[in-house]
Design a protein around this motif. Structure first.
Motif, PDB file in Angstrom:
ATOM      1  N   THR A 153     -30.545  13.073  15.860  1.00 52.71           N
ATOM      2  CA  THR A 153     -29.294  12.307  15.758  1.00 52.71           C
ATOM      3  C   THR A 153     -28.587  12.675  14.468  1.00 52.71           C
ATOM      4  N   MET A 154     -27.400  13.271  14.598  1.00 50.93           N
ATOM      5  CA  MET A 154     -26.589  13.709  13.461  1.00 50.93           C
ATOM      6  C   MET A 154     -25.506  12.653  13.210  1.00 50.93           C
ATOM      7  N   THR A 155     -25.312  12.290  11.879  1.00 55.96           N
ATOM      8  CA  THR A 155     -24.337  11.263  11.521  1.00 55.96           C
ATOM      9  C   THR A 155     -23.269  11.880  10.629  1.00 55.96           C
ATOM     10  N   TYR A 156     -21.987  11.728  11.053  1.00 58.72           N
ATOM     11  CA  TYR A 156     -20.869  12.296  10.292  1.00 58.72           C
ATOM     12  C   TYR A 156     -19.969  11.128   9.871  1.00 58.72           C
ATOM     13  N   THR A 157     -19.723  10.987   8.525  1.00 59.98           N
ATOM     14  CA  THR A 157     -18.940   9.886   7.971  1.00 59.98           C
ATOM     15  C   THR A 157     -17.760  10.433   7.198  1.00 59.98           C
ATOM     16  N   VAL A 158     -16.553   9.868   7.419  1.00 61.56           N
ATOM     17  CA  VAL A 158     -15.335  10.239   6.699  1.00 61.56           C
ATOM     18  C   VAL A 158     -14.871   9.011   5.937  1.00 61.56           C
ATOM     19  N   ASN A 159     -14.637   9.180   4.607  1.00 60.55           N
ATOM     20  CA  ASN A 159     -14.130   8.110   3.744  1.00 60.55           C
ATOM     21  C   ASN A 159     -12.646   8.364   3.511  1.00 60.55           C
ATOM     22  N   TYR A 160     -11.795   7.357   3.795  1.00 62.69           N
ATOM     23  CA  TYR A 160     -10.350   7.548   3.696  1.00 62.69           C
ATOM     24  C   TYR A 160      -9.771   7.081   2.362  1.00 62.69           C
ATOM     25  N   GLY A 161     -10.612   6.645   1.440  1.00 65.93           N
ATOM     26  CA  GLY A 161     -10.168   6.337   0.090  1.00 65.93           C
ATOM     27  C   GLY A 161      -9.480   5.001  -0.063  1.00 65.93           C
ATOM     28  N   ASN A 162      -9.309   4.241   0.992  1.00 64.48           N
ATOM     29  CA  ASN A 162      -8.651   2.933   0.891  1.00 64.48           C
ATOM     30  C   ASN A 162      -9.608   1.808   1.258  1.00 64.48           C
ATOM     31  N   GLY A 163     -10.892   2.104   1.110  1.00 63.32           N
ATOM     32  CA  GLY A 163     -11.911   1.122   1.483  1.00 63.32           C
ATOM     33  C   GLY A 163     -12.325   1.223   2.925  1.00 63.32           C
ATOM     34  N   CYS A 164     -11.717   2.158   3.664  1.00 63.70           N
ATOM     35  CA  CYS A 164     -12.018   2.312   5.095  1.00 63.70           C
ATOM     36  C   CYS A 164     -12.826   3.585   5.296  1.00 63.70           C
TER      37      CYS A 164
END
Length: 840
Positions: free
Chosen positions: A76-87
């Motif tokens: 199971t591969m997990t990909y996370t993107v942080n948008y810099g506004n707390g989201c």
């Protein structure tokens, strides 16, 4: 979003969904494989990839493209993107490297089982499968299990439901091994699950019964055998104790010495009827069995005797009455006995019904009753058990002291007598005594229901009293009696005789302390006043009137007066009603009286027996007269019809020609009179008689009223005459020819076209007419037209010449005609300047 890149052929697949995650898979036996991934996510400030296989986490920049090697298995591969506004946004993917799965399932040889039994299922040949492979076992009864690799060697499953509700009475177990590469399936069966027997029965009508009644026991046991599922379990009935009952229907069955082997039993009946002859408690056992075992159910039946209900209540009594209720019933042996008391009452003339329980209630064995009002009461008692014994009842009479009232007695005068009477209600018990008392009367007392006549010699006041008694008590009632002195005869006066329609007045002289009562000739009381006034009297009011004076209830002697009513004269008018036209007059004549006066409303317009009048509107006249001093009157209406509105039309002008003209007037019908006109309105001028003629039109409407109107007709000479022109001769042709010499303008042609055109397309003599003017001023003239046939021309044939040649003579027949055209001259006719073209 990731995009997978692969260097393998098309057998490597992407986009599979496993456990609701996008799965990237490679079906290959290699120990490891490099997977390539490309970033497809827009935006974001930082990115994190957790490969899911224990490798270090990486943080690539936007738009990255990376390769990662995975070993055999499901990751199971997990990909996370942080948008810099707390989201942040996280997405998981599965990566699979492995081969197609294999495997199978098996169980013990005996798959014919009973409900509640457990079967083992062995999972075979799965050791070589890749990690990430899952195994699904569907047990066929609605239950299943999913296992991850590696699975256990055996899975046990308990079947709690029979397969008798399934197709063929059996089921199959399916096995599926699957991973992202493929799946392998198999099944085993049939598995047949029979019902373990459970004894069940119904008892009808109840488990409490009356002695000598029949109770029916019905076998409803379950225990069908798969796969046929059409044979119920075996059954055996037994009853304890063995005596006190008989079999009414069905059989008990027999174990045949084999209680543990139902196959060797002799079945009892599905429905067993048992008659219980002795009261007591009985136990009924139902033993049921099949190949899955046996089961016993016991039911208890209580058998009871019918009760014999009875009770005593002393009667009659006086309200309020509380008799002693004694329950003398015999109940015998009972299982469940209840009591029910009901009371229904019927009112007596003296009141009621009303009762209550003095002690206990409706379900007590021996309640006590309180009857608070008189009446007739029905007390009913039921002793209730399964034997359904009918109720018993007793009627209770409850009496009361009597009720009495004296009938009204009007006041009397000294020396007069009364007949006292009373209304008595015995209230259930007979009247034992009557006691009358008449102070100042004769007799002074009495002891009978009807005392007869009682007379009073002196004026004053007396109290009449009555006491009645019965077994429950007595009642007394009193009434005052006024004894007065009669007043004298009244002195009366009247204005009789009176004329019909006038007012009759009657009066009596006042007597101190007395009132009066007037009676008319028909015997009806008309007034209680000293005087009487009757308006608008008629002959029916004549006769003898009487009046009496009344003082303290005593009526004195009557005085009378004879009233005479003189009839009013009957005035008539001749004619009784009439109608005239506006402007006419009529004469009205009165009869039947004298001293006549004529009125319109309240206005006097004339006297005497006759009235001549000419009203402008419809009017009602009243004439009054008298005869012997009594007046009479009559009315008559003179209807006035309006004159019709007649219009003879506007003045007109005609010429002095004897041409009839229809005149128009309204309304119709009407009559014309005057010079030159018929009654129907046709006017014909007389030639030569010029001037003005006055004509009159007269109309009479439906009411007979006549009006006229006049019209002036001017007769003048004809000033313009039609002229069709001279007779003429025309050559035959197809073109219209304008006629000449006609006039004046504005007329019409007959035989020629408007404007005076005539087309001579046919040889012969023709007459045309020209008309001018309208009505009586119309004139006409004729002209003859002789159409002669057209000549046949024979001309020089067509020829051609040069421009410089000599003139050419033109020849045609018949002679005397005329040539026209460019370069033509003559006569003699020749072509002087021919051109170099073909002549026409």
């Amino acid at each position: 979003m990731l995009r997978r890149q692969s260097r393998l052929p098309a057998r490597a697949g992407a986009g599979h969904h496993l456990q609701r995650l996008t799965t990237f898979s490679i079906c290959d036996p290699s120990g490891s494989f490099p997977f390539s991934f490309t970033d497809q996510t827009a935006g974001g400030t930082t990115r994190t990839i957790n490969w899911g296989d224990g490798s270090p986490v990486v943080n690539p920049a936007q738009g990255w493209s990376l390769s990662h090697t995975y070993n055999q298995g499901l990751w199971t591969m997990t990909y996370t993107v942080n948008y810099g506004n707390g989201c942040t946004r996280t997405q998981q993917y599965q990566v699979f490297l492995g081969t197609n799965p294999g495997g199978g399932i098996s169980t013990d040889p005996n798959t014919n089982i009973c409900t509640g039994a457990t079967l083992p299922f062995y999972i075979n040949s799965v050791a070589a499968n890749s990690p990430g492979t899952t195994y699904i076992i569907n047990f066929g009864d609605g239950n299943s299990v999913t296992l991850n690799h590696p699975p256990p060697a055996v899975v046990n499953h308990t079947y709690s439901t029979s397969t008798c509700g399934m197709p063929g009475g059996q089921l199959n177990v399916t096995f599926t091994a699957q991973n992202p590469c493929d799946q392998t399936q198999g099944q085993i069966g049939p598995i047949r699950v029979s019902e373990t027997p459970v004894a069940q029965m119904t008892v009808t009508p109840n488990d409490t019964a009356c002695v000598n009644s029949t109770v029916t026991f019905t076998d409803l046991s379950i225990g069908l055998q798969a796969p046929g599922c059409n044979t119920p379990p075996r059954n055996i009935w037994s009853i304890t104790p063995a005596a006190g009952w008989t079999i009414a229907s069905g059989t008990l069955g027999n174990l045949n010495g084999n209680p543990g082997n139902p196959a060797l039993w002799t079945d009892g009946s599905a429905s067993l009827g048992v008659q219980f002859n002795t009261a007591g408690t009985y136990t009924i056992d139902l033993l049921t069995g099949n190949a899955c075992g046996t089961h016993t159910l016991s039911r208890t039946v209580c058998v009871e005797q019918p009760p014999v209900p009875s009770f005593t209540l002393p009667t009659p009594g006086c309200a309020p009455y509380q008799p002693v209720n004694t329950n003398t019933s015999t109940f015998g042996q009972n299982c469940l006995l209840t009591h029910l008391w009901t009371v229904n009452g019927v009112a007596s003339p003296c009141g009621g019904p009303a009762w209550s329980f003095a002690s206990g209630n409706a379900t007590s064995q021996q309640p006590q009753f309180l009857f608070s009002e008189p009446g007739t009461y029905t007390v009913q008692y039921r002793a209730i058990n399964s034997c359904n014994v009918p109720p018993v009842q007793q009627v209770i009479t409850v009496n009361a002291p009597p009720q009495v009232s004296l009938n009204a007695i009007a006041g009397i005068c000294a020396g007069q007598c009364v007949n006292p009477s009373a209304t008595v209600q015995p209230c259930g018990a007979p009247i034992s005594t009557y006691a009358w008392s008449f102070p100042g009367g004769s007799p002074a007392n009495a002891n009978t229901a009807s005392p007869g006549q009682v007379c009073y010699a002196n004026a004053g006041s007396s109290t009449i009293s009555l006491t009645v008694s019965n077994a429950c008590g007595n009642a007394t009632v009193n009434q005052n009696l006024a004894i007065g002195t009669a007043p004298p005869q009244p002195v009366v006066a009247s204005n009789s005789p009176v004329c019909a329609g006038q007012t009759l007045s009657l009066s009596a002289a006042l007597i101190p302390g007395a009132t009066f009562q007037w009676t008319n000739p028909q015997g009806a009381v008309i007034s209680n006043s000293p005087s009487v006034t009757i308006n608008n009297v008629t002959a029916g009011n004549a006769g003898v009137y009487s009046v009496v004076a009344i003082s303290n209830g005593c009526t004195g002697p009557a005085a009378t007066v004879n009233v005479q009513v003189v009839a009013a004269p009957v005035v008539t008018v001749n004619p009784p009603n009439t109608a005239i036209c506006n402007g006419q007059s009529t004469t009205l004549n009165a009869n039947g009286a004298g001293n006549y006066q004529w009125f319109v409303g309240a206005t006097l317009i004339g006297t005497g027996p006759s009235l001549t009048t000419s009203p402008a509107l419809t009017t009602t006249y009243t004439v009054s007269g008298d005869l012997g001093g009594c007046p009479g009157s009559a009315t008559v209406t003179v209807t006035v019809y309006p004159l019709p509105n007649v219009n003879a039309g506007v003045d007109q002008t005609f010429c002095d020609q004897a041409i009839p003209v229809n005149l128009t007037a309204n309304p119709s019908p009407g009559t014309w009179t005057g010079t030159g006109v018929t009654a129907g309105g046709v006017f014909t001028p007389t030639p030569g008689q010029l001037g003005t003629v006055t004509l009159t039109y007269t109309h009479t409407n439906a009411n007979g009223c006549t009006s006229s109107d006049q019209v002036d007709i001017s007769v003048q000479a004809v000033t313009q005459f039609a002229n069709a022109g001279p007779d003429t001769v025309l050559c035959q042709g197809n073109l219209p020819v304008a006629l000449s010499g006609w006039g004046p303008l504005g007329g019409t042609w007959v035989g020629a076209s408007p404007g005076g055109f005539f087309t001579p397309n046919t040889a012969g003599n023709f007459s045309v007419t020209y008309n001018f003017g309208t009505g009586t001023c119309t004139t006409s003239d004729q002209a003859m037209i002789n159409v002669v046939p057209a000549s046949i021309l024979n001309v020089t044939p067509s020829f051609s010449r040069c421009a410089d040649e000599a003139p050419v003579a033109l020849v045609a027949a018949p002679a005397g005609g005329t040539w026209t055209g460019n370069g033509v001259s003559g006569p003699p006719w020749e072509l002087i300047h021919p051109r170099c073209r073909r002549a026409a």
